[in-house]
Enzyme design. Structure first.
Site: not given
Length: 276
Positions: A111, A2-3, A155
């Protein structure tokens, strides 16, 4: 996992169901679901407390208790919360909070990666370092092109990995990063620092739009049903996915076959023609 859109949807749906409710019982079916403090202290700490509010930060849910401590839930890869009217144990039920009105808030986690924490506000930085170090959220006013450009500067890491870094883009995960990169026309394999100012602006806007759309359509429920709403229904944003999970299908913009690659042990989907 879930985000931000999924966790925000859960927060909005749970708030009227649990706010003001007193926790009168706790059934812990998997002791390792409790991340802090010890199981006995956790049990004693939540019993008799009322939930006074619910908030969200990144992918974390925060329940405010009547003694000013925080009950923090991290759903991780497959956790979801259900509000139930019966005491029948659910498959993969890990912890159940019983309310004085007879209903229960149940944490279901196949899980066993999700965790619950009971902390005082001053303990957050020491106990929940991931929560305390979160970056800006794409739907916040502070998340601007200037902010994102500062995070990308110098980066060489692939842009997909950078925008999934919770210290940079809080709440963004695999699904919404792919969707945002597709909408911005940026390859997930590009070094972060290689983005032009115009591309950074496009990505900032795409992240905001796709996250807001995800919230509007109640999040994304895939075929594995790792994410469900508290009433057991499905999120509808999966019907609007343009790139994620569509390997071998044709791009809706140019007709090129959508490809899947691995970036940081995650499957990433992209259009080799539209995303450069």
């Amino acid at each position: 996992m879930p985000e931000l859109p999924e966790v925000e949807t859960v927060r909005r749906r749970l708030t009227p169901e649990v706010e003001g409710r007193e926790i009168v019982g706790v059934v812990i079916r998997r002791p390792d679901i409790v991340g802090y403090p010890t199981v006995p202290k956790f049990r004693v700490g939540v019993l008799g407390r009322r939930i006074t509010g619910v908030s969200r930060r990144g992918k974390y849910l925060v329940f405010y208790l009547s003694d000013e401590r925080l009950l923090v839930v991290h759903l991780r890869l497959s956790g979801h919360l259900r509000v139930l009217n019966n005491g029948t144990p659910q498959r993969f039920e890990r912890i159940r909070f019983r309310f004085s009105d007879g209903r229960s808030l149940v944490f279901i986690e196949p899980r066993v990666l999700g965790r619950v924490y009971l902390v005082a506000p001053e303990e957050v930085s020491g106990v929940l370092k991931g929560l305390s170090r979160l970056g800006k959220e794409p739907i916040s006013r502070e998340f601007s092109a200037d902010y994102l450009q500062r995070q990308l500067a110098g980066r060489r890491t692939r842009i997909k990995s950078v925008i999934m870094d919770q210290r940079v883009c809080a709440g963004v995960g695999n699904i919404y990063s792919d969707e945002a990169l597709f909408r911005a026309g940026i390859s997930p394999m590009r070094p972060a620092s290689s983005l032009s100012r115009q591309e950074v602006v496009k990505l900032t806007q795409a992240l905001r739009k796709v996250i807001k759309a995800g919230i509007r359509y109640l999040g994304t429920t895939m075929s594995d049903e790792r994410y469900l709403l508290p009433d057991g229904s499905r999120g509808r944003f999966g019907e609007l996915l343009q790139i994620f999970g569509r390997e071998g299908e044709v791009c809706s913009v140019c007709g090129t076959e959508i490809r899947r690659i691995k970036i940081g042990n995650r499957s990433s989907y992209y259009c080799p023609e539209c995303q450069r």
